[in-house]
Design a protein around this motif. Sequence first.
Motif, PDB file in Angstrom:
ATOM      1  N   MET A  97      29.131  36.342  43.663  1.00  0.00           N
ATOM      2  CA  MET A  97      29.452  36.143  41.672  1.00  0.00           C
ATOM      3  C   MET A  97      27.906  35.713  41.229  1.00  0.00           C
ATOM      4  N   GLU A  98      27.119  35.369  42.141  1.00  0.00           N
ATOM      5  CA  GLU A  98      25.808  34.798  41.656  1.00  0.00           C
ATOM      6  C   GLU A  98      25.022  35.673  41.552  1.00  0.00           C
ATOM      7  N   ARG A  99      25.387  36.574  42.559  1.00  0.00           N
ATOM      8  CA  ARG A  99      24.229  37.851  42.885  1.00  0.00           C
ATOM      9  C   ARG A  99      24.208  39.236  41.777  1.00  0.00           C
ATOM     10  N   LEU A 100      25.426  38.941  41.366  1.00  0.00           N
ATOM     11  CA  LEU A 100      26.187  39.694  39.529  1.00  0.00           C
ATOM     12  C   LEU A 100      26.516  39.145  38.532  1.00  0.00           C
ATOM     13  N   GLY A 101      25.848  37.837  38.854  1.00  0.00           N
ATOM     14  CA  GLY A 101      25.627  37.399  38.076  1.00  0.00           C
ATOM     15  C   GLY A 101      27.313  36.589  36.642  1.00  0.00           C
ATOM     16  N   MET A 102      27.980  36.744  37.581  1.00  0.00           N
ATOM     17  CA  MET A 102      29.392  36.036  36.861  1.00  0.00           C
ATOM     18  C   MET A 102      29.320  34.860  37.216  1.00  0.00           C
ATOM     19  N   ARG A 103      30.437  33.744  36.675  1.00  0.00           N
ATOM     20  CA  ARG A 103      30.694  32.022  36.454  1.00  0.00           C
ATOM     21  C   ARG A 103      31.840  32.151  37.576  1.00  0.00           C
ATOM     22  N   ALA A 104      32.097  31.692  38.203  1.00  0.00           N
ATOM     23  CA  ALA A 104      33.159  30.981  39.442  1.00  0.00           C
ATOM     24  C   ALA A 104      34.427  30.418  37.974  1.00  0.00           C
ATOM     25  N   SER A 105      33.653  29.544  37.001  1.00  0.00           N
ATOM     26  CA  SER A 105      34.900  28.968  36.139  1.00  0.00           C
ATOM     27  C   SER A 105      35.491  29.766  35.307  1.00  0.00           C
ATOM     28  N   GLN A 106      34.786  31.453  35.132  1.00  0.00           N
ATOM     29  CA  GLN A 106      35.212  32.669  33.922  1.00  0.00           C
ATOM     30  C   GLN A 106      35.660  32.964  34.983  1.00  0.00           C
ATOM     31  N   ALA A 107      36.260  33.214  36.257  1.00  0.00           N
ATOM     32  CA  ALA A 107      36.608  34.639  37.445  1.00  0.00           C
ATOM     33  C   ALA A 107      37.671  34.755  37.687  1.00  0.00           C
ATOM     34  N   THR A 108      39.055  35.764  37.434  1.00  0.00           N
ATOM     35  CA  THR A 108      40.249  35.810  37.741  1.00  0.00           C
ATOM     36  C   THR A 108      40.164  36.620  39.473  1.00  0.00           C
ATOM     37  N   VAL A 109      41.513  35.801  40.053  1.00  0.00           N
ATOM     38  CA  VAL A 109      41.041  36.264  41.410  1.00  0.00           C
ATOM     39  C   VAL A 109      42.657  36.628  41.588  1.00  0.00           C
ATOM     40  N   ALA A 110      42.828  38.252  42.374  1.00  0.00           N
ATOM     41  CA  ALA A 110      43.237  38.397  43.416  1.00  0.00           C
ATOM     42  C   ALA A 110      43.879  38.125  45.160  1.00  0.00           C
ATOM     43  N   VAL A 111      44.595  37.747  45.337  1.00  0.00           N
ATOM     44  CA  VAL A 111      44.623  37.451  46.942  1.00  0.00           C
ATOM     45  C   VAL A 111      45.746  38.065  47.571  1.00  0.00           C
ATOM     46  N   GLN A 112      45.619  39.167  48.440  1.00  0.00           N
ATOM     47  CA  GLN A 112      46.822  39.921  48.996  1.00  0.00           C
ATOM     48  C   GLN A 112      46.851  38.967  49.856  1.00  0.00           C
ATOM     49  N   GLY A 113      48.470  38.583  51.236  1.00  0.00           N
ATOM     50  CA  GLY A 113      48.204  38.570  52.276  1.00  0.00           C
ATOM     51  C   GLY A 113      48.474  36.807  51.339  1.00  0.00           C
ATOM     52  N   PHE A 114      49.151  35.976  52.540  1.00  0.00           N
ATOM     53  CA  PHE A 114      49.225  34.556  51.989  1.00  0.00           C
ATOM     54  C   PHE A 114      49.674  33.603  53.328  1.00  0.00           C
ATOM     55  N   GLY A 115      49.056  34.494  53.973  1.00  0.00           N
ATOM     56  CA  GLY A 115      49.004  33.393  55.703  1.00  0.00           C
ATOM     57  C   GLY A 115      47.904  32.650  56.043  1.00  0.00           C
ATOM     58  N   ASN A 116      47.020  32.261  57.153  1.00  0.00           N
ATOM     59  CA  ASN A 116      45.833  31.692  56.908  1.00  0.00           C
ATOM     60  C   ASN A 116      44.807  31.600  55.869  1.00  0.00           C
ATOM     61  N   VAL A 117      44.695  32.695  56.254  1.00  0.00           N
ATOM     62  CA  VAL A 117      42.898  33.633  55.315  1.00  0.00           C
ATOM     63  C   VAL A 117      43.485  33.221  54.170  1.00  0.00           C
ATOM     64  N   GLY A 118      44.921  33.705  53.657  1.00  0.00           N
ATOM     65  CA  GLY A 118      44.772  34.278  52.012  1.00  0.00           C
ATOM     66  C   GLY A 118      45.024  32.991  51.433  1.00  0.00           C
ATOM     67  N   SER A 119      45.832  32.322  51.898  1.00  0.00           N
ATOM     68  CA  SER A 119      46.438  30.789  51.048  1.00  0.00           C
ATOM     69  C   SER A 119      45.036  29.784  51.111  1.00  0.00           C
ATOM     70  N   VAL A 120      44.142  29.944  52.158  1.00  0.00           N
ATOM     71  CA  VAL A 120      43.015  29.335  52.083  1.00  0.00           C
ATOM     72  C   VAL A 120      42.213  29.585  50.557  1.00  0.00           C
ATOM     73  N   ALA A 121      41.204  31.091  51.070  1.00  0.00           N
ATOM     74  CA  ALA A 121      40.369  31.275  50.019  1.00  0.00           C
ATOM     75  C   ALA A 121      41.578  31.226  48.929  1.00  0.00           C
ATOM     76  N   ALA A 122      42.351  32.029  48.491  1.00  0.00           N
ATOM     77  CA  ALA A 122      42.938  31.001  47.304  1.00  0.00           C
ATOM     78  C   ALA A 122      42.950  29.260  46.998  1.00  0.00           C
ATOM     79  N   LYS A 123      43.178  28.459  47.985  1.00  0.00           N
ATOM     80  CA  LYS A 123      42.693  27.632  47.574  1.00  0.00           C
ATOM     81  C   LYS A 123      42.012  26.694  47.389  1.00  0.00           C
ATOM     82  N   LEU A 124      40.554  27.701  48.511  1.00  0.00           N
ATOM     83  CA  LEU A 124      39.462  26.619  48.098  1.00  0.00           C
ATOM     84  C   LEU A 124      38.430  27.549  46.689  1.00  0.00           C
TER      85      LEU A 124
END
Length: 437
Positions: free
Chosen positions: A222-249
């Motif tokens: 995001m930094e490289r592309l000049g995007m702000r986390a506070s304005q970003a929307t995210v979709a996560v496929q998979g809600f196991g160990n990796v997906g659920s933690v990535a979504a939370k963080l």
Amino acid sequence: MPTPFKRDVKTRALYQEPAPHIDKDNPFQSMMERFDVAAELLELDTGLYDVLRSPSRIHITSIPVVMDDGRLRVFEGYRVIHSEVLGPSKGGIRFAPDVHVDEVKALAAWMTWKCAVVGVPFGGAKGGVTCDPSTMSAGEVERLTRRYTANLIDVFGPDKDIPAPDMNTNEQVMAWLLDTYSMHARRTETAVVTGKPLLIGGSEGRREATGRGVMTTTLAAMERLGMRASQATVAVQGFGNVGSVAAKLLREQGCKVVAVSDVSGGYYNADGIDIDAAAAYAAEHDRSLAGFDGAEPLTNEELLALDVDVLAPCAKENQITAENAGDVKAKIVAEGANGPTTPEADAILNENGVLVIPDILANAGGVTVSYFEWVQDRQGYFWSADRVNRRLDRMMRGAFNRVYDAAETYDTSMRIGAYVIAIEKVAGALKMRGIYA
Ligand SMILES: NC(=O)C1=CN([C@@H]2O[C@H](COP(=O)(O)OP(=O)(O)OC[C@H]3O[C@@H](n4cnc5c(N)ncnc54)[C@H](OP(=O)(O)O)[C@@H]3O)[C@@H](O)[C@H]2O)C=CC1
Ligand SMILES: O=C(O)CCC(=O)C(=O)O
């Protein structure tokens, strides 16, 4: 906004005559397609090419298990050691109905490249058992794990080959593996496996490490592309160990996570999903989001095509394909899963200017903290969560920057940039060790 790297097209088959038939669903072929592009950019010696593409050893074992109803069933298990050039081989074990040897071969090779990209001193391996743990009792899974470990007792070892969790395996499975190995070794050998419970030599931060690495590399992109986390929307496929933690963080960093999914389907909320509520729901419902009412249902296909800034495929291989890559609207694809994008889809995403953070970088947080866990076990001295996370973030940021720079230098995608770094490192070590002697 700078344009992500474009050139990513294989132009000639230098290394194999005749050019291999590419089965687009075969993960090993899909790994080799990317490997070939990077090898060509590096003008890799054809002898080294042959060494690096070939797994060092493939172990296939029959695992008899007495089921709860008294029947005897035989499962097939694998452990593929792809490379031990940079150190003992390292990689997870997955239990799933569709596990097959080509998949495990690809996953083992990805481990070699992943360890080289982040700079941990391991080679690559992967294991798997063809089984459906969702239909098995805990006792059946334990007996399967113990027999799999016993059958491969000469393969595993803290200086030889060190397993870890992957799809459908967890801390408990690693604890059974540790215990079985230790029974045979006649001593407790904590460093034989990582991703185990804290109580028996696990590391702070390992459970969250892969998702955390996805978060860190996404923020760096995001930094490289000049995007702000506070304005970003995210979709996560998979809600196991990796997906659920990535979504939370990512949520904790200010992103709005509008969609998540598992095999039961996708869940969408334009105002942002309450990730803690979704995780609590899954924990109470046998790991499933089925029936979660904090969001509207949508299909996994619809999730991949959502108009979001970041798409994080964190489920399994071959999810973004030639058929649906053109529908992806995200600016960043952060590959939490191994091999979620096919080579044909890569070409389409690159053409459309999507910045793909490749699996061998984006999901390398897991093996990085596994390395920390192995170091701690061997020293008998354990670090705080804060120390683990700081060191992980530093390594992931460093790796992201090296891959981004390599992609720029070679005028290619981040995926090929990552392969270039990995192949250069492993080939360099091979030459230094005198493989031709
Ligand atoms: N665990 C780790 O440390 C690491 C894992 N990885 C990779 O990350 C990926 C996920 O692993 P992990 O999180 O550990 O595995 P888990 O078994 O914990 O979770 C997998 C998740 O994916 C979901 N899923 C499976 N198939 C589909 C599908 N077709 N569509 C949508 N969701 C699906 C599962 O749903 P359900 O539960 O309903 O079956 C589950 O939510 C794998 O590719 C793995 O190799 C990479 C690096 C390290
Ligand atoms: O933690 C590890 O050792 C390996 C995790 C893994 O299997 C992976 O990165 O795909």
